[in-house]
Design a protein around this motif. Structure first.
Motif, mmCIF file in Angstrom:
data_model
loop_
_atom_site.group_PDB
_atom_site.id
_atom_site.type_symbol
_atom_site.label_atom_id
_atom_site.label_comp_id
_atom_site.label_asym_id
_atom_site.label_seq_id
_atom_site.Cartn_x
_atom_site.Cartn_y
_atom_site.Cartn_z
ATOM 1 N N GLU A 6 0.835 -1.199 0.000
ATOM 2 C CA GLU A 6 0.000 0.000 0.000
ATOM 3 C C GLU A 6 0.873 1.253 0.000
ATOM 4 N N LEU A 20 -5.399 6.134 -2.031
ATOM 5 C CA LEU A 20 -4.488 5.059 -1.647
ATOM 6 C C LEU A 20 -4.312 4.097 -2.820
ATOM 7 N N SER A 21 -3.117 3.542 -2.913
ATOM 8 C CA SER A 21 -2.812 2.542 -3.936
ATOM 9 C C SER A 21 -2.407 1.237 -3.279
ATOM 10 N N CYS A 22 -2.697 0.156 -3.953
ATOM 11 C CA CYS A 22 -2.312 -1.188 -3.482
ATOM 12 C C CYS A 22 -1.780 -1.937 -4.701
ATOM 13 N N TRP A 36 -10.314 -3.375 0.864
ATOM 14 C CA TRP A 36 -9.654 -2.380 1.706
ATOM 15 C C TRP A 36 -10.245 -2.484 3.110
ATOM 16 N N THR A 78 -2.972 -2.976 -9.958
ATOM 17 C CA THR A 78 -3.076 -2.106 -8.784
ATOM 18 C C THR A 78 -4.542 -1.796 -8.506
ATOM 19 N N TYR A 80 -7.066 0.858 -6.193
ATOM 20 C CA TYR A 80 -7.051 2.171 -5.577
ATOM 21 C C TYR A 80 -8.234 2.339 -4.633
ATOM 22 N N TYR A 94 -4.723 1.840 7.050
ATOM 23 C CA TYR A 94 -5.499 1.242 5.962
ATOM 24 C C TYR A 94 -4.698 0.104 5.334
ATOM 25 N N TYR A 95 -5.373 -1.007 5.147
ATOM 26 C CA TYR A 95 -4.767 -2.201 4.579
ATOM 27 C C TYR A 95 -5.527 -2.648 3.340
ATOM 28 N N CYS A 96 -4.808 -3.211 2.379
ATOM 29 C CA CYS A 96 -5.485 -3.929 1.316
ATOM 30 C C CYS A 96 -5.217 -5.424 1.515
ATOM 31 N N THR A 120 -0.965 1.422 5.534
ATOM 32 C CA THR A 120 -0.514 2.802 5.382
ATOM 33 C C THR A 120 -1.400 3.681 6.266
#
Length: 126
Positions: A6, A20-22, A36, A78, A80, A94-96, A120
């Motif tokens: 993340e 946010l990106s994962c 998420w 990815t 988002y 925040y987690y993915c 993150t």
């Protein structure tokens, strides 16, 4: 090696936005359910948005419905999370997470996800 990473967290004022990106490696996100989650201090981890593996249906928790948007870029492998109208109550790590198969909204339940990123931090404060 199967991995999720993340990025995009930070400090934002109330009413602001963050994305946010994962990024996934070692597997193809299109073939997986992706969710998420977030965990605020002293609280349990909460599933807030996910895309199911069967038909790519999107689910949101009531707490973020209308403010957050999950999306997936297959070319970049990815996922988002666009977060708008942020509130201090959105402050959390925040987690993915991903899993090869889910049905319905089970992708919002952490016990069904088996690949996790490191998280993150998002802080909403003036």
């Amino acid at each position: 090696q199967v991995q999720l990473v993340e990025s995009g967290g930070g400090l934002v004022q109330p009413g602001g936005s963050l994305r946010l990106s994962c990024a996934a490696s070692g597997f193809t996100l299109d073939d997986y359910a992706i969710g998420w989650f977030r965990q605020a201090p002293g609280q349990e981890r909460e599933g807030i948005a996910c895309i199911s593996s069967t038909d790519a249906t999107i689910y949101y928790a009531d707490s973020v419905l209308g403010r957050f948007t999950i999306s997936r870029d297959s070319a970049k492998n990815t996922v988002y999370l666009q977060m708008d109208s942020l509130e201090p109550e959105d402050t959390a790590v925040y987690y993915c997470a991903a899993v090869s198969y889910t049905f319905g909204s089970t992708c919002l339940r952490e016990e069904y996800l088996d690949v996790w990123g490191q998280g993150t931090l998002v802080t909403v404060s003036s």
